[in-house]
Design a protein around this motif. Sequence first.
Motif, PDB file in Angstrom:
ATOM      1  N   MET A 161       0.857  -1.191   0.000  1.00 60.30           N
ATOM      2  CA  MET A 161       0.000   0.000   0.000  1.00 60.30           C
ATOM      3  C   MET A 161       0.887   1.233   0.000  1.00 60.30           C
ATOM      4  SD  MET A 161      -1.177   2.704   2.042  1.00 60.30           S
ATOM      5  CE  MET A 161      -1.798   2.549   3.724  1.00 60.30           C
ATOM      6  N   ALA A 162       0.450   2.300  -0.653  1.00 63.02           N
ATOM      7  CA  ALA A 162       1.197   3.552  -0.633  1.00 63.02           C
ATOM      8  C   ALA A 162       0.261   4.740  -0.772  1.00 63.02           C
ATOM      9  CB  ALA A 162       2.240   3.584  -1.753  1.00 63.02           C
ATOM     10  N   ILE A 163       0.710   5.854  -0.194  1.00 62.22           N
ATOM     11  CA  ILE A 163       0.032   7.147  -0.344  1.00 62.22           C
ATOM     12  C   ILE A 163       1.078   8.112  -0.894  1.00 62.22           C
ATOM     13  CG2 ILE A 163      -1.321   8.960   0.773  1.00 62.22           C
ATOM     14  CD1 ILE A 163      -1.815   6.982   3.088  1.00 62.22           C
ATOM     15  N   PRO A 164       1.204   8.230  -2.204  1.00 63.20           N
ATOM     16  CA  PRO A 164       2.240   9.092  -2.777  1.00 63.20           C
ATOM     17  C   PRO A 164       2.013  10.564  -2.450  1.00 63.20           C
ATOM     18  CG  PRO A 164       1.328   7.587  -4.428  1.00 63.20           C
ATOM     19  CD  PRO A 164       0.431   7.538  -3.234  1.00 63.20           C
ATOM     20  N   ALA A 165       3.068  11.347  -2.619  1.00 65.94           N
ATOM     21  CA  ALA A 165       2.931  12.798  -2.483  1.00 65.94           C
ATOM     22  C   ALA A 165       1.912  13.298  -3.508  1.00 65.94           C
ATOM     23  CB  ALA A 165       4.281  13.470  -2.713  1.00 65.94           C
ATOM     24  N   PRO A 166       1.069  14.265  -3.132  1.00 67.97           N
ATOM     25  CA  PRO A 166       0.028  14.743  -4.042  1.00 67.97           C
ATOM     26  C   PRO A 166       0.600  15.311  -5.337  1.00 67.97           C
ATOM     27  CG  PRO A 166      -0.344  15.548  -1.807  1.00 67.97           C
ATOM     28  CD  PRO A 166       1.021  14.948  -1.822  1.00 67.97           C
ATOM     29  N   GLU A 167      -0.039  14.969  -6.434  1.00 67.72           N
ATOM     30  CA  GLU A 167       0.319  15.485  -7.762  1.00 67.72           C
ATOM     31  C   GLU A 167      -0.963  15.707  -8.556  1.00 67.72           C
ATOM     32  OE1 GLU A 167       2.951  16.499  -9.177  1.00 67.72           O
ATOM     33  OE2 GLU A 167       4.644  15.685  -8.048  1.00 67.72           O
ATOM     34  N   THR A 168      -0.984  16.746  -9.384  1.00 66.49           N
ATOM     35  CA  THR A 168      -2.150  16.986 -10.238  1.00 66.49           C
ATOM     36  C   THR A 168      -1.915  16.532 -11.669  1.00 66.49           C
ATOM     37  OG1 THR A 168      -1.371  19.253 -10.653  1.00 66.49           O
ATOM     38  CG2 THR A 168      -2.953  18.937  -8.856  1.00 66.49           C
ATOM     39  N   ASP A 169      -0.658  16.419 -12.065  1.00 67.43           N
ATOM     40  CA  ASP A 169      -0.321  15.962 -13.412  1.00 67.43           C
ATOM     41  C   ASP A 169      -0.474  14.440 -13.476  1.00 67.43           C
ATOM     42  OD1 ASP A 169       1.015  14.982 -15.698  1.00 67.43           O
ATOM     43  OD2 ASP A 169       2.405  16.671 -15.716  1.00 67.43           O
ATOM     44  N   PRO A 170      -1.349  13.912 -14.344  1.00 70.49           N
ATOM     45  CA  PRO A 170      -1.569  12.463 -14.413  1.00 70.49           C
ATOM     46  C   PRO A 170      -0.299  11.658 -14.657  1.00 70.49           C
ATOM     47  CG  PRO A 170      -3.288  13.612 -15.623  1.00 70.49           C
ATOM     48  CD  PRO A 170      -2.263  14.642 -15.243  1.00 70.49           C
ATOM     49  N   GLU A 171       0.599  12.180 -15.466  1.00 71.38           N
ATOM     50  CA  GLU A 171       1.835  11.450 -15.731  1.00 71.38           C
ATOM     51  C   GLU A 171       2.710  11.373 -14.474  1.00 71.38           C
ATOM     52  OE1 GLU A 171       2.735   9.660 -18.408  1.00 71.38           O
ATOM     53  OE2 GLU A 171       0.665  10.042 -18.993  1.00 71.38           O
ATOM     54  N   LYS A 172       2.765  12.455 -13.730  1.00 74.24           N
ATOM     55  CA  LYS A 172       3.526  12.446 -12.490  1.00 74.24           C
ATOM     56  C   LYS A 172       2.844  11.572 -11.438  1.00 74.24           C
ATOM     57  CE  LYS A 172       5.777  16.941 -13.103  1.00 74.24           C
ATOM     58  NZ  LYS A 172       5.935  18.311 -12.563  1.00 74.24           N
ATOM     59  N   GLN A 173       1.517  11.504 -11.469  1.00 76.24           N
ATOM     60  CA  GLN A 173       0.793  10.617 -10.555  1.00 76.24           C
ATOM     61  C   GLN A 173       1.162   9.157 -10.798  1.00 76.24           C
ATOM     62  OE1 GLN A 173      -3.343  11.473 -11.263  1.00 76.24           O
ATOM     63  NE2 GLN A 173      -3.425  13.129  -9.757  1.00 76.24           N
ATOM     64  N   ARG A 174       1.375   8.805 -12.050  1.00 78.87           N
ATOM     65  CA  ARG A 174       1.609   7.413 -12.405  1.00 78.87           C
ATOM     66  C   ARG A 174       2.955   6.892 -11.915  1.00 78.87           C
ATOM     67  NH1 ARG A 174       0.564   6.469 -18.664  1.00 78.87           N
ATOM     68  NH2 ARG A 174       1.459   4.467 -18.026  1.00 78.87           N
ATOM     69  N   GLY A 201      -4.287   4.410  -4.886  1.00 80.44           N
ATOM     70  CA  GLY A 201      -5.264   5.222  -5.597  1.00 80.44           C
ATOM     71  C   GLY A 201      -6.364   5.691  -4.680  1.00 80.44           C
ATOM     72  N   MET A 202      -6.616   7.007  -4.701  1.00 80.56           N
ATOM     73  CA  MET A 202      -7.697   7.600  -3.913  1.00 80.56           C
ATOM     74  C   MET A 202      -8.541   8.481  -4.834  1.00 80.56           C
ATOM     75  SD  MET A 202      -5.784   8.184  -0.212  1.00 80.56           S
ATOM     76  CE  MET A 202      -4.469   9.240  -0.797  1.00 80.56           C
ATOM     77  N   THR A 203      -9.370   9.319  -4.259  1.00 80.71           N
ATOM     78  CA  THR A 203     -10.329  10.077  -5.049  1.00 80.71           C
ATOM     79  C   THR A 203      -9.672  10.863  -6.178  1.00 80.71           C
ATOM     80  OG1 THR A 203     -11.925  10.272  -3.228  1.00 80.71           O
ATOM     81  CG2 THR A 203     -12.028  11.948  -4.958  1.00 80.71           C
ATOM     82  N   ASP A 204      -8.528  11.501  -5.912  1.00 77.38           N
ATOM     83  CA  ASP A 204      -7.928  12.407  -6.895  1.00 77.38           C
ATOM     84  C   ASP A 204      -6.984  11.728  -7.884  1.00 77.38           C
ATOM     85  OD1 ASP A 204      -9.288  14.582  -5.830  1.00 77.38           O
ATOM     86  OD2 ASP A 204      -7.667  15.055  -4.413  1.00 77.38           O
ATOM     87  N   ASP A 205      -6.645  10.455  -7.660  1.00 78.76           N
ATOM     88  CA  ASP A 205      -5.663   9.833  -8.550  1.00 78.76           C
ATOM     89  C   ASP A 205      -5.989   8.380  -8.878  1.00 78.76           C
ATOM     90  OD1 ASP A 205      -5.073   8.602  -6.144  1.00 78.76           O
ATOM     91  OD2 ASP A 205      -3.090   9.507  -5.915  1.00 78.76           O
ATOM     92  N   LEU A 206      -7.247   7.987  -8.727  1.00 82.75           N
ATOM     93  CA  LEU A 206      -7.571   6.570  -8.934  1.00 82.75           C
ATOM     94  C   LEU A 206      -7.318   6.121 -10.366  1.00 82.75           C
ATOM     95  CD1 LEU A 206     -10.556   5.784 -10.445  1.00 82.75           C
ATOM     96  CD2 LEU A 206     -11.424   6.906  -8.413  1.00 82.75           C
ATOM     97  N   GLU A 207      -7.515   7.009 -11.350  1.00 82.19           N
ATOM     98  CA  GLU A 207      -7.281   6.617 -12.745  1.00 82.19           C
ATOM     99  C   GLU A 207      -5.817   6.268 -12.990  1.00 82.19           C
ATOM    100  OE1 GLU A 207     -11.138   8.813 -12.781  1.00 82.19           O
ATOM    101  OE2 GLU A 207      -9.176   9.239 -11.921  1.00 82.19           O
ATOM    102  N   ALA A 208      -4.921   7.097 -12.467  1.00 80.63           N
ATOM    103  CA  ALA A 208      -3.487   6.837 -12.629  1.00 80.63           C
ATOM    104  C   ALA A 208      -3.093   5.538 -11.931  1.00 80.63           C
ATOM    105  CB  ALA A 208      -2.673   8.003 -12.070  1.00 80.63           C
ATOM    106  N   ALA A 209      -3.663   5.300 -10.760  1.00 78.81           N
ATOM    107  CA  ALA A 209      -3.352   4.080 -10.010  1.00 78.81           C
ATOM    108  C   ALA A 209      -3.817   2.837 -10.762  1.00 78.81           C
ATOM    109  CB  ALA A 209      -3.990   4.138  -8.631  1.00 78.81           C
ATOM    110  N   ILE A 210      -5.018   2.891 -11.310  1.00 79.70           N
ATOM    111  CA  ILE A 210      -5.545   1.740 -12.044  1.00 79.70           C
ATOM    112  C   ILE A 210      -4.716   1.485 -13.297  1.00 79.70           C
ATOM    113  CG2 ILE A 210      -7.534   0.939 -13.399  1.00 79.70           C
ATOM    114  CD1 ILE A 210      -9.320   2.264 -11.265  1.00 79.70           C
ATOM    115  N   GLN A 211      -4.304   2.545 -13.934  1.00 78.09           N
ATOM    116  CA  GLN A 211      -3.482   2.396 -15.134  1.00 78.09           C
ATOM    117  C   GLN A 211      -2.177   1.670 -14.826  1.00 78.09           C
ATOM    118  OE1 GLN A 211      -3.032   6.065 -17.259  1.00 78.09           O
ATOM    119  NE2 GLN A 211      -2.309   5.091 -19.119  1.00 78.09           N
ATOM    120  N   GLU A 212      -1.684   1.822 -13.602  1.00 76.12           N
ATOM    121  CA  GLU A 212      -0.417   1.192 -13.221  1.00 76.12           C
ATOM    122  C   GLU A 212      -0.605  -0.124 -12.463  1.00 76.12           C
ATOM    123  OE1 GLU A 212       2.400   1.955 -14.383  1.00 76.12           O
ATOM    124  OE2 GLU A 212       1.750   3.811 -15.364  1.00 76.12           O
ATOM    125  N   GLY A 213      -1.839  -0.610 -12.384  1.00 71.96           N
ATOM    126  CA  GLY A 213      -2.035  -1.948 -11.840  1.00 71.96           C
ATOM    127  C   GLY A 213      -2.716  -2.053 -10.493  1.00 71.96           C
TER     128      GLY A 213
END
Length: 232
Positions: A161-174, A201-213
Amino acid sequence: MTLLQNRFQRVYDRIHQAEQACHRHGQVQLLAVSKTSPTSMVREAWHLGQKHFGESYLQEALSKIDELNELSGIHWHFIGPIQSNKTRDISSHFDWVHSVDRLKIAQRLNDQRPEKLPPLNICLQVNISEEATKSGVNLEDLPSVVQFISGLPNLKLRGLMAIPAPETDPEKQRKPFNTLANTLNALNKEFSLTMDTLSMGMTDDLEAAIQEGSTMVRIGTALFGARDYPGE
């Protein structure tokens, strides 16, 4: 349609669309983060078909678990920081723990798991962004921690499990999600394990998280609204 139904449908749609975009289908579990939300909302969510709920505040969670113990198929996940004096209650009342970050806590959860219960599902919390203020195992320490915990009979090591530093750029989120996924695969190979869970993946970055598995997204605000934190 109630407000909660509408919110759940929107989140389900986001998960489904994210899965479709990367050709993954039905692989992502929604963990509804119900901390600070009233029991009535958890009950309504259960009636909507949601079975997995995440809690961070132990006393609040124990009260909910007791009040909702007649709901069949409900699974409780502890996702908050773990103090040593809380491990007995966590080990006795939860099905999953996502925030194990040191060996002492893992050992206590193992030793205090009641014999009548199946092994406790464990995810190791990883400090993926190497933030000084964040909890979590450092990447370089993971192999020794995984090796230790995989030998504890009352714990089932399911993943990371991880909670990455907040990012708004989808590529940086990934990027950190990609690192976590690659780390899981490497650990499975190194230790001949079958860890199957990426809790990311949480509310603001779930798409990026799903894209990465990601296999489990932890969603609170998008489902239950802004939280009223204790003491605030």
